[in-house]
Every structure is written in structure tokens, then in C-alpha cells.
Scaffold this motif. Structure first.
Motif, mmCIF file in Angstrom:
data_model
loop_
_atom_site.group_PDB
_atom_site.id
_atom_site.type_symbol
_atom_site.label_atom_id
_atom_site.label_comp_id
_atom_site.label_asym_id
_atom_site.label_seq_id
_atom_site.Cartn_x
_atom_site.Cartn_y
_atom_site.Cartn_z
ATOM 1 N N MET A 1 0.849 -1.189 0.000
ATOM 2 C CA MET A 1 0.000 0.000 0.000
ATOM 3 C C MET A 1 0.882 1.235 0.000
ATOM 4 O O MET A 1 1.787 1.369 0.823
ATOM 5 C CB MET A 1 -0.915 0.008 1.223
ATOM 6 N N THR A 2 0.654 2.172 -0.908
ATOM 7 C CA THR A 2 1.472 3.367 -1.043
ATOM 8 C C THR A 2 0.918 4.482 -0.173
ATOM 9 O O THR A 2 -0.280 4.714 -0.120
ATOM 10 C CB THR A 2 1.503 3.831 -2.513
ATOM 11 N N ASP A 3 1.825 5.217 0.531
ATOM 12 C CA ASP A 3 1.383 6.357 1.328
ATOM 13 C C ASP A 3 0.917 7.462 0.404
ATOM 14 O O ASP A 3 1.581 7.816 -0.582
ATOM 15 C CB ASP A 3 2.532 6.867 2.199
ATOM 16 N N LEU A 4 -0.234 8.041 0.718
ATOM 17 C CA LEU A 4 -0.806 9.113 -0.074
ATOM 18 C C LEU A 4 -1.006 10.330 0.808
ATOM 19 O O LEU A 4 -1.220 10.223 2.011
ATOM 20 C CB LEU A 4 -2.158 8.690 -0.669
ATOM 21 N N ASP A 5 -0.920 11.519 0.195
ATOM 22 C CA ASP A 5 -1.293 12.737 0.900
ATOM 23 C C ASP A 5 -2.807 12.729 1.000
ATOM 24 O O ASP A 5 -3.496 12.878 -0.013
ATOM 25 C CB ASP A 5 -0.805 13.952 0.104
ATOM 26 N N ARG B 1 -9.735 -2.466 0.247
ATOM 27 C CA ARG B 1 -8.371 -2.998 0.196
ATOM 28 C C ARG B 1 -7.785 -2.863 -1.210
ATOM 29 O O ARG B 1 -6.622 -2.487 -1.375
ATOM 30 C CB ARG B 1 -8.374 -4.467 0.628
ATOM 31 N N TRP B 2 -8.590 -3.171 -2.221
ATOM 32 C CA TRP B 2 -8.102 -3.079 -3.598
ATOM 33 C C TRP B 2 -7.708 -1.640 -3.917
ATOM 34 O O TRP B 2 -6.654 -1.393 -4.524
ATOM 35 C CB TRP B 2 -9.177 -3.558 -4.568
ATOM 36 N N ILE B 3 -8.529 -0.700 -3.516
ATOM 37 C CA ILE B 3 -8.237 0.708 -3.801
ATOM 38 C C ILE B 3 -6.946 1.142 -3.119
ATOM 39 O O ILE B 3 -6.075 1.762 -3.748
ATOM 40 C CB ILE B 3 -9.413 1.601 -3.344
ATOM 41 N N ALA B 4 -6.815 0.835 -1.832
ATOM 42 C CA ALA B 4 -5.628 1.261 -1.099
ATOM 43 C C ALA B 4 -4.352 0.685 -1.717
ATOM 44 O O ALA B 4 -3.310 1.345 -1.736
ATOM 45 C CB ALA B 4 -5.748 0.845 0.369
ATOM 46 N N GLU B 5 -4.438 -0.519 -2.245
ATOM 47 C CA GLU B 5 -3.261 -1.165 -2.820
ATOM 48 C C GLU B 5 -2.947 -0.673 -4.230
ATOM 49 O O GLU B 5 -1.782 -0.716 -4.655
ATOM 50 C CB GLU B 5 -3.472 -2.681 -2.859
ATOM 51 N N ASN B 6 -3.962 -0.197 -4.952
ATOM 52 C CA ASN B 6 -3.764 0.038 -6.386
ATOM 53 C C ASN B 6 -4.007 1.460 -6.880
ATOM 54 O O ASN B 6 -3.676 1.765 -8.021
ATOM 55 C CB ASN B 6 -4.683 -0.908 -7.180
ATOM 56 N N VAL B 7 -4.591 2.334 -6.064
ATOM 57 C CA VAL B 7 -4.962 3.648 -6.588
ATOM 58 C C VAL B 7 -3.745 4.442 -7.053
ATOM 59 O O VAL B 7 -3.800 5.150 -8.067
ATOM 60 C CB VAL B 7 -5.781 4.450 -5.545
ATOM 61 N N ALA B 8 -2.634 4.327 -6.340
ATOM 62 C CA ALA B 8 -1.434 5.050 -6.770
ATOM 63 C C ALA B 8 -0.909 4.508 -8.096
ATOM 64 O O ALA B 8 -0.398 5.263 -8.930
ATOM 65 C CB ALA B 8 -0.350 4.968 -5.698
ATOM 66 N N VAL C 1 -5.466 7.386 -10.503
ATOM 67 C CA VAL C 1 -6.783 8.024 -10.578
ATOM 68 C C VAL C 1 -6.916 9.046 -9.451
ATOM 69 O O VAL C 1 -6.643 8.737 -8.295
ATOM 70 C CB VAL C 1 -7.904 6.969 -10.468
ATOM 71 N N PRO C 2 -7.349 10.277 -9.771
ATOM 72 C CA PRO C 2 -7.477 11.300 -8.727
ATOM 73 C C PRO C 2 -8.440 10.934 -7.603
ATOM 74 O O PRO C 2 -8.206 11.285 -6.450
ATOM 75 C CB PRO C 2 -7.965 12.535 -9.495
ATOM 76 N N VAL C 3 -9.527 10.227 -7.931
ATOM 77 C CA VAL C 3 -10.504 9.862 -6.901
ATOM 78 C C VAL C 3 -11.015 8.450 -7.158
ATOM 79 O O VAL C 3 -11.497 8.147 -8.252
ATOM 80 C CB VAL C 3 -11.715 10.831 -6.874
ATOM 81 N N ALA C 4 -10.934 7.601 -6.149
ATOM 82 C CA ALA C 4 -11.495 6.255 -6.224
ATOM 83 C C ALA C 4 -12.351 6.029 -4.991
ATOM 84 O O ALA C 4 -12.045 6.536 -3.908
ATOM 85 C CB ALA C 4 -10.392 5.200 -6.303
ATOM 86 N N VAL C 5 -13.420 5.266 -5.153
ATOM 87 C CA VAL C 5 -14.299 4.963 -4.029
ATOM 88 C C VAL C 5 -15.017 3.652 -4.283
ATOM 89 O O VAL C 5 -15.422 3.351 -5.399
ATOM 90 C CB VAL C 5 -15.323 6.099 -3.776
ATOM 91 N N GLN C 6 -15.119 2.843 -3.231
ATOM 92 C CA GLN C 6 -15.908 1.609 -3.256
ATOM 93 C C GLN C 6 -17.376 1.992 -3.064
ATOM 94 O O GLN C 6 -17.723 2.681 -2.103
ATOM 95 C CB GLN C 6 -15.421 0.681 -2.147
#
Length: 279
Positions: A1-5, A183-190, A194-199
Motif C-alpha cells: 500500500m502506497t502512502d498518499l497525501d 483494500r483493492w483501492i488502497a493497494e492500487n490507486v497510486a 486516478v485522482p478519486v477512487a471509491v468503493q
């Protein structure tokens, strides 16, 4: 999981309910914050958390880090909003993901934001895309994908990420279920950028017309869960029973803490009188 601001400056300080940090946002202000995240252009995600997700957070330690990494967390449950009324800063209202998806698509159609729909049962994403474009002319659906429910191979996973990246969406709606979607978003959004992702759970099925929303009076009364359970009793009955048991435990815990606090206050008030007697 990548750290995001995690969050733009316009997100107010969170309100913690049962250990989950909820943003005190309304439906309208949530749309504005998403707009700001899109304008910022950096990978981020937010969470619409209902009572079930709060329970899952207590059961799955890894979700705490996912919650901390979110730009904000919305209260998608009447019991959460009700519990927050006892806090110094209450939550203004329930923000249902199944309402928010329509407001975000309406804003996207006006501002030219690109939408990607991922997940849900076969055919749902395509049906939801067609319905949303019909409802909001000019809405740009950058793509849809429905990966199999089984675990993807590494090659399949990479191909899915490539497909999303190539579509260049501004908003990624994911319907994988809780907590798989978060979990998928946290692991892959970076990785997908994508500027905005949501389950969004069943929201794509609502948008596609597969299921109807509860009447407005049931939503306001906080009993939309009953309407949903009647639609899918086999899937939802046991889940809602678990949610009810969890809610009961949280209420008992709060009552016990209140009693302990009252006892401590009474003891503190008696202390000066006891000291005076000793003198």
C-alpha cells in the motif's frame, strides 16, 4: 500500500465514532471536496462507511491503516449519525453512497470529468453506464470492467490496471464489496493514478435499475436496511443480524463508559469534603 497525501484543506477535522474518523460533511460539500481532489490531480480515495464497515474495521486490523490513508470517510449509516449526536461535534447528515454516485455523475457531466465503473455482477457496469449517460447527457464513461470474482492471476491483475490507466478516468467507482473494495483501492490507486477512487457497493446495481432504493420516508427514518433485506434476504439477513449485535455492543460499551465517568466525577466532587473533614 502506497502512502498518499490524504486530504485537501477543505475537509474539516474528523469526528470519531466507534473508532472510525468520519468527516462532518454534507452530500453537497462531499461533491465539492471530490471536485477539489480531481483538480489536485493526485491519486486519492475516500470511503463511504456504513455500520457494516465500522464493524469490519473492528474485526480487521488492517482496515485502520486504510482508513487513515483515505482523503475522508463519509457516514453512510443512520446509526453512525445518531451516535455522533452525543459528541461535541455531531455529523451533519447521512451521506449515502447510492445518492452520492448520482450527484458526482451530474457534476462530472457538467465539468467533463471521466468516469470508470469497475466490478459488480456481469453486465451491471454496462447497464449502469448506459443509464447514467441517459440521465446525464454529456457524461463521459471512460470504461467499464467486470473482473471474475475469483482471485486474478498476476497477468490478469496487471492487464486490469493497464486498462484503467489507459482510460484516464478522473473518478473510479468500484463495486467489489466490503472490505475487498477498500483494500483493492488502497493497494492500487497510486498505480492507476486516478485522482478519486471509491468503493460504492450496490450503487452500480441501483444505477442500473437492478434494485430499487427504499422510499424516501424509510431512508429518513433510518430503516432502509429493512427494505434492502426484503430485496436480498439470503445475502443480507445474517449480515444485518451481525450488524445489530455489533451496534448493541457499542451501545453497552458507551453506557458503561458513561457510568464510569459519572462515578469518577462523583468521587472527585467528594474528595474536597473528605479532605475538609480530616482537617
Amino acid at each position: 500500500m502506497t502512502d498518499l497525501d490524504p486530504s485537501p484543506a477543505l475537509v474539516p477535522p474528523p469526528v470519531r465514532v466507534w473508532g472510525v474518523p468520519f468527516a462532518p460533511l454534507t452530500l453537497d460539500s462531499s461533491v465539492e471536496v471530490v471536485d477539489a481532489l480531481i483538480a489536485r490531480g493526485e491519486p486519492s480515495y475516500f470511503i463511504t462507511a456504513n455500520l457494516h464497515y465500522v464493524m469490519l474495521t473492528h474485526q480487521n486490523p488492517d482496515l485502520a491503516a486504510i482508513n487513515r490513508g483515505a482523503a475522508f470517510i463519509l457516514a453512510d449509516g443512520a446509526p453512525i449519525v445518531k451516535a455522533a449526536r452525543e459528541l461535541p461535534t455531531p455529523l451533519p447528515e447521512r451521506v449515502a453512497g447510492s445518492d452520492l454516485i448520482f450527484h458526482l455523475c451530474e457534476r462530472a457531466a457538467r465539468k467533463g470529468h471521466r468516469i470508470f465503473l469497475l466490478g459488480a455482477p456481469p453486465g451491471v457496469a454496462e447497464e449502469a453506464a448506459a443509464a447514467l449517460v441517459a440521465k446525464y447527457p454529456g457524461l463521459m464513461i471512460a470504461g467499464t470492467a467486470c473482473p471474475p470474482f475469483r482471485k486474478l492471476s498476476d497477468a490478469e491483475h496487471e492487464a486490469l490496471l493497464d486498462e484503467i490507466r489507459a482510460a484516464r478516468p478522473d473518478v473510479l467507482f468500484i463495486a467489489f464489496g466490503q472490505p475487498k473494495g477498500e483494500r483493492w483501492i488502497a493497494e492500487n490507486v497510486a498505480r492507476v493514478g486516478v485522482p478519486v477512487a471509491v468503493q460504492v457497493g450496490a450503487s452500480l446495481e441501483f444505477a442500473a435499475g437492478r434494485f430499487a432504493r427504499a422510499p424516501r420516508w424509510m431512508q429518513k427514518a433510518g430503516v432502509e436496511w429493512l427494505f434492502r433485506m426484503l430485496q436480498e434476504p439470503r445475502r443480507l439477513a445474517s449480515r444485518y443480524a451481525s450488524n445489530a449485535a455489533f451496534l448493541g455492543r457499542m451501545k453497552v460499551r458507551r453506557a458503561l463508559r458513561g457510568r464510569e465517568a459519572a462515578h469518577a466525577d462523583a468521587h472527585a466532587a467528594d474528595a474536597p469534603r473528605e479532605a475538609a473533614r480530616e482537617h
